[in-house]
Design a protein around this motif. Structure first.
Motif, mmCIF file in Angstrom:
data_model
loop_
_atom_site.group_PDB
_atom_site.id
_atom_site.type_symbol
_atom_site.label_atom_id
_atom_site.label_comp_id
_atom_site.label_asym_id
_atom_site.label_seq_id
_atom_site.Cartn_x
_atom_site.Cartn_y
_atom_site.Cartn_z
ATOM 1 N N ARG A 192 0.819 -1.213 0.000
ATOM 2 C CA ARG A 192 0.000 0.000 0.000
ATOM 3 C C ARG A 192 0.853 1.263 0.000
ATOM 4 N NH1 ARG A 192 -5.074 -0.720 4.023
ATOM 5 N NH2 ARG A 192 -5.767 0.945 2.644
ATOM 6 N N SER A 193 2.163 1.085 -0.145
ATOM 7 C CA SER A 193 3.058 2.227 -0.088
ATOM 8 C C SER A 193 3.737 2.421 -1.435
ATOM 9 C CB SER A 193 4.117 2.011 1.006
ATOM 10 O OG SER A 193 5.041 3.069 1.053
ATOM 11 N N ASP A 194 3.642 3.616 -1.981
ATOM 12 C CA ASP A 194 4.314 3.961 -3.230
ATOM 13 C C ASP A 194 5.017 5.302 -3.022
ATOM 14 O OD1 ASP A 194 5.244 4.215 -5.781
ATOM 15 O OD2 ASP A 194 3.290 4.601 -6.703
ATOM 16 N N THR A 195 6.286 5.218 -2.604
ATOM 17 C CA THR A 195 7.065 6.401 -2.274
ATOM 18 C C THR A 195 8.414 6.337 -2.990
ATOM 19 O OG1 THR A 195 8.129 5.399 -0.347
ATOM 20 C CG2 THR A 195 5.988 6.455 0.017
ATOM 21 N N LEU A 196 9.172 7.400 -2.863
ATOM 22 C CA LEU A 196 10.515 7.398 -3.429
ATOM 23 C C LEU A 196 11.345 6.274 -2.824
ATOM 24 C CD1 LEU A 196 12.773 8.639 -5.148
ATOM 25 C CD2 LEU A 196 13.223 10.220 -3.242
ATOM 26 N N ALA A 197 11.197 6.063 -1.523
ATOM 27 C CA ALA A 197 11.972 5.020 -0.845
ATOM 28 C C ALA A 197 11.639 3.636 -1.391
ATOM 29 C CB ALA A 197 11.715 5.070 0.660
ATOM 30 N N THR A 198 10.353 3.343 -1.577
ATOM 31 C CA THR A 198 9.988 2.023 -2.088
ATOM 32 C C THR A 198 10.435 1.849 -3.538
ATOM 33 O OG1 THR A 198 7.760 2.817 -2.674
ATOM 34 C CG2 THR A 198 8.046 1.775 -0.511
ATOM 35 N N ARG A 199 10.407 2.928 -4.308
ATOM 36 C CA ARG A 199 10.871 2.813 -5.700
ATOM 37 C C ARG A 199 12.373 2.567 -5.761
ATOM 38 N NH1 ARG A 199 6.798 6.815 -6.306
ATOM 39 N NH2 ARG A 199 8.302 8.536 -6.156
ATOM 40 N N VAL A 200 13.122 3.173 -4.854
ATOM 41 C CA VAL A 200 14.560 2.926 -4.787
ATOM 42 C C VAL A 200 14.827 1.478 -4.367
ATOM 43 C CG1 VAL A 200 16.676 3.487 -3.519
ATOM 44 C CG2 VAL A 200 15.205 5.324 -4.381
ATOM 45 N N LEU A 201 14.101 1.009 -3.367
ATOM 46 C CA LEU A 201 14.269 -0.376 -2.923
ATOM 47 C C LEU A 201 13.963 -1.352 -4.046
ATOM 48 C CD1 LEU A 201 12.671 -0.249 0.648
ATOM 49 C CD2 LEU A 201 15.091 -0.502 0.097
ATOM 50 N N ALA A 202 12.952 -1.040 -4.857
ATOM 51 C CA ALA A 202 12.587 -1.925 -5.965
ATOM 52 C C ALA A 202 13.706 -2.051 -6.985
ATOM 53 C CB ALA A 202 11.310 -1.427 -6.640
ATOM 54 N N VAL A 203 14.535 -1.020 -7.118
ATOM 55 C CA VAL A 203 15.680 -1.093 -8.042
ATOM 56 C C VAL A 203 16.638 -2.186 -7.584
ATOM 57 C CG1 VAL A 203 17.747 0.125 -8.822
ATOM 58 C CG2 VAL A 203 15.528 1.285 -8.830
ATOM 59 N N PHE A 204 16.965 -2.221 -6.290
ATOM 60 C CA PHE A 204 17.882 -3.236 -5.780
ATOM 61 C C PHE A 204 17.246 -4.621 -5.786
ATOM 62 C CE2 PHE A 204 19.386 0.715 -3.698
ATOM 63 C CZ PHE A 204 20.670 0.725 -4.208
ATOM 64 N N GLY A 205 15.946 -4.666 -5.561
ATOM 65 C CA GLY A 205 15.261 -5.959 -5.546
ATOM 66 C C GLY A 205 14.919 -6.491 -6.912
ATOM 67 N N GLY A 206 15.015 -5.651 -7.956
ATOM 68 C CA GLY A 206 14.668 -6.092 -9.300
ATOM 69 C C GLY A 206 15.738 -6.930 -9.962
ATOM 70 N N ALA A 207 16.972 -6.849 -9.478
ATOM 71 C CA ALA A 207 18.080 -7.656 -10.008
ATOM 72 C C ALA A 207 18.926 -8.114 -8.825
ATOM 73 C CB ALA A 207 18.912 -6.857 -11.000
ATOM 74 N N PRO A 208 18.367 -8.970 -7.963
ATOM 75 C CA PRO A 208 19.029 -9.257 -6.675
ATOM 76 C C PRO A 208 20.355 -9.982 -6.803
ATOM 77 C CG PRO A 208 17.122 -10.682 -7.003
ATOM 78 C CD PRO A 208 17.068 -9.650 -8.070
ATOM 79 N N LEU A 209 20.470 -10.946 -7.711
ATOM 80 C CA LEU A 209 21.735 -11.667 -7.828
ATOM 81 C C LEU A 209 22.824 -10.752 -8.380
ATOM 82 C CD1 LEU A 209 23.356 -14.229 -7.529
ATOM 83 C CD2 LEU A 209 22.486 -14.988 -9.758
#
Length: 376
Positions: A292-309
């Motif tokens: 339920r959260s869509d913020t700058l912080a969550t978008r930044v976290l998604a960058v690191f989580g989008g290519a974890p290996l």
């Protein structure tokens, strides 16, 4: 978040959070070696700042393994229709095992021929994926039952032992008792017993339908909150009376802080039931909140989580280079910091430096269409 891409994004955000917490722990292992802690940590001998730094990192492996199982279900059920996931799981599992033995060990030791080859979390995830490749076609209730039984029951096997050097002993070392698999001509140590992680990946896969296209977001969040709350409630009930689920009992300490440390002193190798209840319980609640959260912080976290290996390997080699460079500048064999806050400072700076490479690779992964990038 009502569309499929947003739901996937919430998983990437959670992975990204895991990656950053993992970075803190790896900075500690790279620059804080003079203050190493044991597992489980001794609250009577460990500084609270170091204890809670280590505790924060405990959330990484359980949530990442759980999300690996969940993501395998998503891979098998794309919007275009169901597809077989066996080949993907086998190839990715074998890749992870190979990377652990080669690239990951080199990143930790800085040498092509280390004195000890450590089989750690990437190895454990790889083996868990191979087991999931064998079992993922079972009905999901059966997978949930098997996974839950492993997670809940493996602590009862702590006293099981086999004749040293036997095939059964080696297999049991891989599954439940960390130790050396080989001492000559190469020393190989299994540091992450995999049995409990197999249970966690099966539970993650069984939860895949929560993220199906037809799943209502409100319904999914209710189940995540219910499961997370139930896990934490069971943890409190078991831990309060030292009944079952953690081999290290807690006792009242000299003050409230150290009593809390004793209560939260859970075993990671292999992960006890209480360890998994704490980490997955909090993780499921976090997943429900993140959605339920869509913020700058969550978008930044998604960058690191989008290519974890990719980020995992990148940050290990960045730490290796930073350690070597700092030691050379200072003229010492190994560079260390003296305070826990300095560990956190480096762990904040490092992802800032690695954000753009991670973002560019994540974009390439989404847009290239090349099969090999799916594995990263």
């Amino acid at each position: 978040m009502n569309n499929p891409s947003k739901r996937i994004a919430s998983i990437d955000v959670m992975r990204g959070l895991v990656m950053l917490l993992m970075t803190v722990d790896h900075v500690r292992e790279t620059f804080f070696m003079q203050h190493q802690v044991s597992d489980p940590m001794d609250p009577a001998a460990t500084d609270p700042g170091l204890f809670f730094t280590r505790l924060a990192a405990h959330f990484c492996a359980p949530m990442f393994v759980f999300l690996t199982g969940l993501s395998a279900w998503l891979y098998a059920h794309p919007p275009s229709g169901a597809r077989h996931a066996t080949g993907f799981l086998v190839k990715r599992g074998l890749l992870l095992v190979a990377l652990e033995i080669t690239a990951v060990n080199f990143a930790w030791t800085g040498t092509l021929v280390p004195s000890i080859v450590y089989l750690q979390v990437i190895w454990a995830i790889g083996l868990s994926m191979l087991v999931l490749a064998l079992l993922h076609r079972l009905p999901l209730p059966a997978l949930a039952l098997v996974g839950g039984t492993i997670v809940a029951g493996h602590n009862a096997l702590a006293s099981v032992a086999f004749e040293p050097g036997s095939a059964a002993s080696l297999a049991w070392t891989v599954l439940e008792q960390r130790g050396f698999l080989m001492t000559d001509p190469v020393r190989i140590k299994a540091s992450y017993p995999v049995l409990a992680w197999i249970g966690v990946i099966l539970l993650g896969h069984a939860c895949g339908p929560l993220y199906a296209r037809s799943a209502a977001p409100a319904w999914r969040r209710r189940w995540l909150v219910l499961a997370g709350t139930a896990g934490l409630a069971l943890l409190v009930a078991l831990r309060s009376v030292n009944l079952y689920g953690e081999p290290v009992p807690w006792t009242a300490q000299a003050d409230a802080l150290h009593t809390a440390m004793a209560f939260l002193n859970f075993t990671k190798y292999p992960p006890s039931l209480d360890f998994i209840l704490l980490t997955l319980g909090c993780g499921l609640l976090a997943l429900a909140w993140i959605e339920r959260s869509d913020t700058l912080a969550t978008r930044v976290l998604a960058v690191f989580g989008g290519a974890p290996l990719f980020y995992y390997l990148l940050h290990l080699y960045a730490l290796l280079a930073l350690q070597k460079l700092t030691a050379a500048v200072l003229g010492v064999p190994r560079a260390d910091v003296g305070q826990v806050w300095q560990v956190w400072a480096i762990a904040v700076l490092l992802p800032v430096l690695l954000y753009w490479p991670a973002r560019r690779f994540g974009r390439y992964k989404r847009e290239s269409g090349k099969a090999w990038v799916r594995y990263f």
